[in-house]
Design a protein around this motif. Structure first.
Motif, PDB file in Angstrom:
ATOM      1  N   VAL A   1      73.816 -33.247 -10.307  1.00 18.56           N
ATOM      2  CA  VAL A   1      72.944 -32.016 -10.042  1.00 18.56           C
ATOM      3  C   VAL A   1      71.492 -32.122 -10.293  1.00 18.56           C
ATOM      4  CG1 VAL A   1      72.926 -29.608 -10.412  1.00 18.56           C
ATOM      5  CG2 VAL A   1      75.143 -30.761 -10.485  1.00 18.56           C
ATOM      6  N   VAL A   2      70.490 -31.821  -9.651  1.00 21.15           N
ATOM      7  CA  VAL A   2      69.098 -31.742  -9.746  1.00 21.15           C
ATOM      8  C   VAL A   2      68.647 -30.735  -9.620  1.00 21.15           C
ATOM      9  CG1 VAL A   2      66.996 -32.693  -9.030  1.00 21.15           C
ATOM     10  CG2 VAL A   2      68.785 -34.371  -9.324  1.00 21.15           C
ATOM     11  N   ILE A   3      67.982 -29.847 -10.367  1.00 20.59           N
ATOM     12  CA  ILE A   3      67.456 -28.554 -10.317  1.00 20.59           C
ATOM     13  C   ILE A   3      65.985 -28.666 -10.228  1.00 20.59           C
ATOM     14  CG2 ILE A   3      67.476 -26.215 -11.251  1.00 20.59           C
ATOM     15  CD1 ILE A   3      70.013 -26.964 -12.708  1.00 20.59           C
ATOM     16  N   HIS A   4      65.543 -27.907  -9.283  1.00 18.27           N
ATOM     17  CA  HIS A   4      64.051 -27.801  -9.004  1.00 18.27           C
ATOM     18  C   HIS A   4      63.613 -26.353  -9.459  1.00 18.27           C
ATOM     19  CE1 HIS A   4      64.001 -31.786  -7.379  1.00 18.27           C
ATOM     20  NE2 HIS A   4      62.890 -31.972  -7.770  1.00 18.27           N
ATOM     21  N   ARG A   5      62.433 -26.149  -9.743  1.00 23.88           N
ATOM     22  CA  ARG A   5      61.834 -24.668  -9.876  1.00 23.88           C
ATOM     23  C   ARG A   5      60.420 -24.627  -9.600  1.00 23.88           C
ATOM     24  NH1 ARG A   5      61.221 -22.699 -16.301  1.00 23.88           N
ATOM     25  NH2 ARG A   5      59.669 -24.253 -16.705  1.00 23.88           N
ATOM     26  N   ALA A   6      59.904 -23.261  -8.947  1.00 21.84           N
ATOM     27  CA  ALA A   6      58.722 -23.132  -8.763  1.00 21.84           C
ATOM     28  C   ALA A   6      58.405 -21.554  -8.608  1.00 21.84           C
ATOM     29  CB  ALA A   6      58.464 -23.739  -7.084  1.00 21.84           C
ATOM     30  N   ASP A   7      56.924 -21.407  -8.829  1.00 25.86           N
ATOM     31  CA  ASP A   7      56.605 -20.094  -8.716  1.00 25.86           C
ATOM     32  C   ASP A   7      56.597 -19.443  -7.108  1.00 25.86           C
ATOM     33  OD1 ASP A   7      56.543 -19.594 -11.701  1.00 25.86           O
ATOM     34  OD2 ASP A   7      54.460 -20.607 -11.655  1.00 25.86           O
ATOM     35  N   LYS A   8      56.170 -20.536  -6.362  1.00 31.91           N
ATOM     36  CA  LYS A   8      56.139 -20.166  -4.848  1.00 31.91           C
ATOM     37  C   LYS A   8      56.888 -21.157  -4.330  1.00 31.91           C
ATOM     38  CE  LYS A   8      51.712 -20.974  -4.321  1.00 31.91           C
ATOM     39  NZ  LYS A   8      50.373 -21.066  -3.340  1.00 31.91           N
ATOM     40  N   LEU A   9      57.382 -20.739  -3.002  1.00 32.09           N
ATOM     41  CA  LEU A   9      58.329 -21.430  -2.214  1.00 32.09           C
ATOM     42  C   LEU A   9      57.593 -22.839  -1.862  1.00 32.09           C
ATOM     43  CD1 LEU A   9      60.382 -18.988   0.238  1.00 32.09           C
ATOM     44  CD2 LEU A   9      61.432 -20.909  -1.413  1.00 32.09           C
ATOM     45  N   THR A  10      56.426 -22.560  -1.465  1.00 36.17           N
ATOM     46  CA  THR A  10      55.697 -23.883  -1.024  1.00 36.17           C
ATOM     47  C   THR A  10      55.458 -24.747  -2.290  1.00 36.17           C
ATOM     48  OG1 THR A  10      53.696 -22.495  -0.946  1.00 36.17           O
ATOM     49  CG2 THR A  10      54.843 -22.645   1.174  1.00 36.17           C
ATOM     50  N   GLY A  11      55.755 -24.503  -3.252  1.00 37.81           N
ATOM     51  CA  GLY A  11      55.604 -25.303  -4.380  1.00 37.81           C
ATOM     52  C   GLY A  11      54.217 -25.117  -5.100  1.00 37.81           C
ATOM     53  N   PRO A  12      53.776 -25.885  -6.226  1.00 36.30           N
ATOM     54  CA  PRO A  12      54.502 -27.040  -6.689  1.00 36.30           C
ATOM     55  C   PRO A  12      55.937 -26.947  -7.247  1.00 36.30           C
ATOM     56  CG  PRO A  12      52.900 -26.736  -8.149  1.00 36.30           C
ATOM     57  CD  PRO A  12      52.625 -25.345  -7.013  1.00 36.30           C
ATOM     58  N   TRP A  13      56.869 -27.703  -7.105  1.00 34.33           N
ATOM     59  CA  TRP A  13      58.082 -27.548  -7.564  1.00 34.33           C
ATOM     60  C   TRP A  13      58.289 -28.798  -8.823  1.00 34.33           C
ATOM     61  CZ3 TRP A  13      62.326 -24.552  -5.996  1.00 34.33           C
ATOM     62  CH2 TRP A  13      61.979 -23.675  -4.814  1.00 34.33           C
ATOM     63  N   GLU A  14      58.783 -28.389  -9.900  1.00 34.47           N
ATOM     64  CA  GLU A  14      59.018 -29.537 -10.901  1.00 34.47           C
ATOM     65  C   GLU A  14      60.719 -29.455 -11.009  1.00 34.47           C
ATOM     66  OE1 GLU A  14      58.236 -27.974 -14.686  1.00 34.47           O
ATOM     67  OE2 GLU A  14      58.162 -25.720 -14.148  1.00 34.47           O
ATOM     68  N   GLY A  15      61.033 -30.634 -11.384  1.00 31.75           N
ATOM     69  CA  GLY A  15      62.647 -30.867 -11.359  1.00 31.75           C
ATOM     70  C   GLY A  15      63.009 -31.455 -12.607  1.00 31.75           C
ATOM     71  N   LYS A  16      64.212 -31.446 -12.960  1.00 34.44           N
ATOM     72  CA  LYS A  16      65.338 -32.083 -13.793  1.00 34.44           C
ATOM     73  C   LYS A  16      66.664 -32.308 -13.457  1.00 34.44           C
ATOM     74  CE  LYS A  16      66.168 -29.495 -17.311  1.00 34.44           C
ATOM     75  NZ  LYS A  16      66.118 -28.558 -18.637  1.00 34.44           N
ATOM     76  N   VAL A  17      67.111 -33.043 -14.263  1.00 31.93           N
ATOM     77  CA  VAL A  17      68.663 -33.361 -14.000  1.00 31.93           C
ATOM     78  C   VAL A  17      69.324 -32.179 -14.622  1.00 31.93           C
ATOM     79  CG1 VAL A  17      70.703 -34.724 -15.062  1.00 31.93           C
ATOM     80  CG2 VAL A  17      68.629 -35.793 -14.033  1.00 31.93           C
ATOM     81  N   GLY A  18      70.095 -31.446 -13.903  1.00 32.00           N
ATOM     82  CA  GLY A  18      70.899 -30.445 -14.278  1.00 32.00           C
ATOM     83  C   GLY A  18      72.335 -30.638 -14.824  1.00 32.00           C
ATOM     84  N   LEU A  19      72.894 -31.568 -14.555  1.00 30.94           N
ATOM     85  CA  LEU A  19      74.388 -31.987 -15.041  1.00 30.94           C
ATOM     86  C   LEU A  19      74.745 -33.425 -14.559  1.00 30.94           C
ATOM     87  CD1 LEU A  19      76.843 -31.025 -16.488  1.00 30.94           C
ATOM     88  CD2 LEU A  19      77.783 -30.266 -14.226  1.00 30.94           C
ATOM     89  N   GLN A  20      75.216 -34.132 -15.204  1.00 30.40           N
ATOM     90  CA  GLN A  20      75.468 -35.560 -14.965  1.00 30.40           C
ATOM     91  C   GLN A  20      76.975 -35.731 -15.864  1.00 30.40           C
ATOM     92  OE1 GLN A  20      72.899 -38.776 -15.882  1.00 30.40           O
ATOM     93  NE2 GLN A  20      72.585 -39.087 -13.728  1.00 30.40           N
ATOM     94  N   ASP A  21      78.027 -35.320 -15.274  1.00 29.79           N
ATOM     95  CA  ASP A  21      79.328 -35.497 -15.960  1.00 29.79           C
ATOM     96  C   ASP A  21      80.321 -35.473 -14.925  1.00 29.79           C
ATOM     97  OD1 ASP A  21      80.986 -35.549 -18.331  1.00 29.79           O
ATOM     98  OD2 ASP A  21      81.343 -33.450 -18.003  1.00 29.79           O
ATOM     99  N   LEU A  22      81.318 -36.192 -14.828  1.00 33.92           N
ATOM    100  CA  LEU A  22      82.702 -36.485 -14.217  1.00 33.92           C
ATOM    101  C   LEU A  22      82.371 -36.575 -12.489  1.00 33.92           C
ATOM    102  CD1 LEU A  22      84.925 -33.679 -15.871  1.00 33.92           C
ATOM    103  CD2 LEU A  22      84.938 -36.289 -16.030  1.00 33.92           C
ATOM    104  N   GLY A  23      80.836 -36.627 -12.390  1.00 34.10           N
ATOM    105  CA  GLY A  23      80.705 -36.580 -10.770  1.00 34.10           C
ATOM    106  C   GLY A  23      80.619 -35.089 -10.433  1.00 34.10           C
ATOM    107  N   VAL A  24      80.695 -34.257 -11.076  1.00 33.86           N
ATOM    108  CA  VAL A  24      80.825 -32.899 -10.643  1.00 33.86           C
ATOM    109  C   VAL A  24      79.283 -32.351 -10.210  1.00 33.86           C
ATOM    110  CG1 VAL A  24      81.189 -30.426 -11.079  1.00 33.86           C
ATOM    111  CG2 VAL A  24      82.704 -32.119 -12.136  1.00 33.86           C
ATOM    112  N   ALA A  25      79.312 -32.141  -8.976  1.00 35.05           N
ATOM    113  CA  ALA A  25      77.816 -31.792  -8.360  1.00 35.05           C
ATOM    114  C   ALA A  25      78.089 -31.197  -6.956  1.00 35.05           C
ATOM    115  CB  ALA A  25      77.184 -33.310  -8.087  1.00 35.05           C
TER     116      ALA A  25
END
Length: 534
Positions: free
Chosen positions: A235-259
Motif C-alpha cells: 500500500v502506498v499513500i500520498h497526500r496533498a493540500d491541493k488536488l493538483t499537488g504537489p503530492w508527498e508519498g510513503k509506504v502505508g503497509l507492507q505485510d502479507l501482500g494485503v493491499a
C-alpha cells in the motif's frame, strides 16, 4: 461430594464465556471469498461496498453492511454491460479477464454513484441511484476507458476522476458527469506513484494503480497498490493540500501482500483501511486493518502488521449473504434468480427457465459449443474458504446426443463432473484441466435419469485442492476422477466458481433440469483467525 460437580460447572461456565467472547470478535479475512477491488462508502450508519466480477453478468455487485463485517448482496450496477460477441461468448470470442474492472462507489448529496471501466468496450461508466436495491441504476457511458480510476466529488462542487498506472492523471468531469470537461483540469499529478515503495537498484514491478481518493480534514489522501520487484504487494499513500499537488508519498503497509483499497470511518470516529489479499485459487479476499492518525497520516495496522483479529462484531458466515443454496422454487413477486447468482458472460435468456418445469432450473442448448469454457448460460456462484462444497441433483431425461451437463468449477484450469449423452447411452464423466488442458479422467456408465453431483474445495493455507463425487440415491457418495489442483490464472482473473451448465457438441435443443443447488461450509472448526498470518 458436591464439590466436584460444582467445580465442573464453574469450569464449564468459564469455557462457555471464553467461547462466547471469542465469537464476538471479527477475524481476517472478513470475507473468505473472491470479492476483489473493493470500494466502500458509509451513508449514516450503513456501509455499501462495490467490487469487481469482470466478465460475469450482472456486473459490479453492491453489498450492504451495518458493521463492516457481515455483508449481503443487495444490487448490481448493471444487468448487461454491452451486447457484443466477446461479452456474449459468441463467434469464438470471450472477455475472460476483462469486462468491467475496479469500481469506485461514492455517496454525494443523497445519491449513490458507482463508476467502473472496461477494456472490452473502451468506455468509462457511471451508474447512479438514490435508493440502492429499490430503484434502478441510471447509466452514463463515455470514452475513453479510464484505468483504475477514483471518482471524487470535491467541496467546491467540481467532480474529478484520478486514474492511471504508475503515472497518475487527474481529469475534471462535466457537471452532468457525461464525460471529460473540455478546458477543465486534465494533467498528470504524480509522475511515478510507485516511487515510495521502490528499492534502489531494482526496476520494474507493478506500477501504482487501484487509485482511491479521499478528503479528510482539508487534506487529500490517495491510496494505491504497488508491487516492487522482489517484494510483495504494497500500500502506498500520498497526500496533498491541493488536488493538483504537489503530492508527498510513503509506504502505508507492507505485510502479507494485503493491499489495494482505501479508507472508511465508523460513526464512533474510528477508522479502518479496507484492502484485499491474493489468496490462491479462492481469489482475492477482503481484509480490514485498523487505522490511527499521526501527524496527518493514516497509520495502518498494528505495529505495521495485519491483525488476525479485529475489534468488530464476529462474522455470521457468508451464507446466505454472499453465497446461498437455491431450491429453484419461486413465490409470487420473487426475483427469478437471487443476487448470489451470476452468469458466465451475458446469458441468452430464451434458453433458461424456472417455469418450464416447476421447482427446476432448465438449461436448454441453443447452439453447438466446443468446451465448458465457451458454454453459454453457465450459472455461477462463488466458492469460499476455508473449505466449501456445492451439490446438485440433475435430471437428464431430455438431453440429446452429444450434450454434456453437470457441475463444474470454473476457471481456466477447470474441473467438472457431468453426464455425457452418446446416442442412447449416458455416462458420468470427470474432466480435469488442472494442467491447463482438459483430460477425461474417468467415465462410468449411467443407467438412470436422475444423478447427484458434488464438488468440494479446500482453500485452507492455499491448499487449493478440489474433489468431485456422485451419488445414485442422494445418500451414498462415491468419488470420481482425480483431485483438481486449482490455480488462479490471469487469463480469467477470478477465484473459482461453482457452475451449473449444459452444452451441445452435436445438435442444439436438448435440455437438462437441475432440481436444486446446495452450498455448504465444510470448514468445521477451522481457526479463521490464524488465516490472517499465513
Amino acid at each position: 461430594m458436591k464439590f466436584i460437580p460444582a467445580v465442573f460447572t464453574f469450569m464449564l461456565t468459564i469455557a462457555l464465556a471464553i467461547q462466547v467472547g471469542a465469537q464476538r470478535e471479527a477475524t481476517n479475512p472478513v470475507i473468505f471469498a473472491d470479492v476483489p477491488d473493493v470500494s466502500i462508502v458509509r451513508a449514516g450508519n450503513t456501509y455499501y461496498m462495490s467490487s469487481t466480477t469482470m466478465h460475469m453478468s450482472p456486473g459490479v455487485p453492491i453489498m450492504k453492511s451495518n458493521d463492516l463485517v457481515n455483508w449481503r448482496l443487495v444490487s448490481y450496477a448493471y444487468d448487461t454491460l454491452a451486447n457484443m460477441d466477446a461479452l456474449n461468448l459468441e463467434n469464438g470470442k470471450s472477455t475472460y479477464g476483462r469486462g468491467s474492472w475496479a469500481s469506485s462507489i461514492r455517496y454525494h448529496k443523497g445519491t449513490f454513484y458507482v463508476s467502473t471501466f472496461a477494456q472490452t468496450t473502451g468506455k468509462t461508466y457511471i451508474y447512479s441511484t438514490k435508493n440502492i436495491g429499490k430503484e434502478p441504476w441510471k447509466r452514463i457511458a463515455f470514452e475513453p476507458s479510464l484505468h483504475d480510476h477514483s471518482l471524487f466529488f470535491d467541496d467546491d462542487g467540481k467532480v474529478y476522476m484520478l486514474y492511471g498506472a504508475g503515472k497518475l492523471t487527474l481529469v475534471e468531469l462535466r457537471d452532468d458527469l457525461s464525460g471529460i470537461k473540455p478546458g477543465g483540469v486534465n494533467q498528470v499529478v504524480i509522475e511515478n506513484a510507485s516511487k515510495p515503495s521502490e528499492v534502489e537498484g531494482r526496476r520494474g514491478g507493478l506500477g501504482a494503480e487501484g487509485s482511491q481518493l479521499y478528503k479528510v480534514n482539508g487534506k487529500y489522501y490517495l491510496f494505491n497498490i504497488t508491487w516492487p520487484p522482489g517484494g510483495m504487494r504494497t500500500v502506498v499513500i500520498h497526500r496533498a493540500d491541493k488536488l493538483t499537488g504537489p503530492w508527498e508519498g510513503k509506504v502505508g503497509l507492507q505485510d502479507l501482500g494485503v493491499a489495494q483499497g482505501g479508507l472508511i470511518d465508523r460513526p464512533d470516529g474510528s477508522w479502518y483501511a479496507y484492502l484485499f489479499r491474493d489468496f490462491g485459487a479462492v481469489g482475492r479476499i477482503p481484509y480490514l486493518v485498523p487505522v490511527k492518525w499521526e501527524n496527518g497520516w493514516p497509520i495502518l495496522g498494528v505495529d505495521g502488521k495485519v491483525p488476525g483479529r479485529l475489534d468488530l462484531p464476529a462474522s455470521k458466515g457468508l451464507i446466505p449473504g454472499i453465497v446461498a443454496s437455491d431450491e429453484f422454487t419461486r413465490k409470487k413477486n420473487e426475483p427469478s434468480l437471487p443476487l448470489v447468482w451470476q452468469w458466465n458472460h451475458n446469458p441468452d435468456n430464451r434458453f433458461w427457465s424456472l417455469t418450464a418445469r416447476k421447482g427446476f432450473l432448465r438449461l436448454t442448448t441453443a447452439r453447438v459449443d466446443t468446451s465448458f469454457l465457451m458454454a453459454r448460460n453457465s450459472l455461477t456462484q462463488r466458492t469460499f474458504g476455508p473449505a466449501s462444497e456445492g451439490s446438485t441433483a440433475l435430471d437428464i431425461s431430455n438431453m440429446k446426443d452429444g450434450d454434456i451437463a453437470g457441475l463444474g468449477l470454473l476457471q481456466k484450469n477447470f474441473g467438472l463432473v457431468a453426464v455425457r449423452a452418446s446416442g442412447n447411452s449416458r455416462s458420468l464423466v470427470m474432466i480435469n484441466a488442472g494442467t491447463g488442458a482438459p483430460v477425461e479422467i474417468e467415465s462410468i456408465p449411467l443407467n438412470q435419469t436422475v444423478v447427484y453431483l458434488k464438488a468440494s474445495c479446500d482453500f485452507l493455507n492455499k491448499k487449493d485442492i478440489a474433489t468431485f463425487s456422485y451419488s445414485l440415491d442422494g445418500k451414498t457418495w462415491l468419488p470420481i476422477g482425480s483431485p483438481l489442483k486449482m490455480a488462479y490464472t490471469i487469463p480469467q482473473f477470478i477465484g473459482y466458481r461453482f457452475a451449473l451448465f449444459n452444452y451441445a457438441t452435436k445438435t442444439p435443443g436438448g435440455s437438462a433440469d437441475f432440481d436444486y443447488f446446495r452450498v455448504k461450509d465444510i470448514s468445521g472448526t477451522a481457526n479463521l483467525g490464524a488465516v490472517g498470518r499465513n
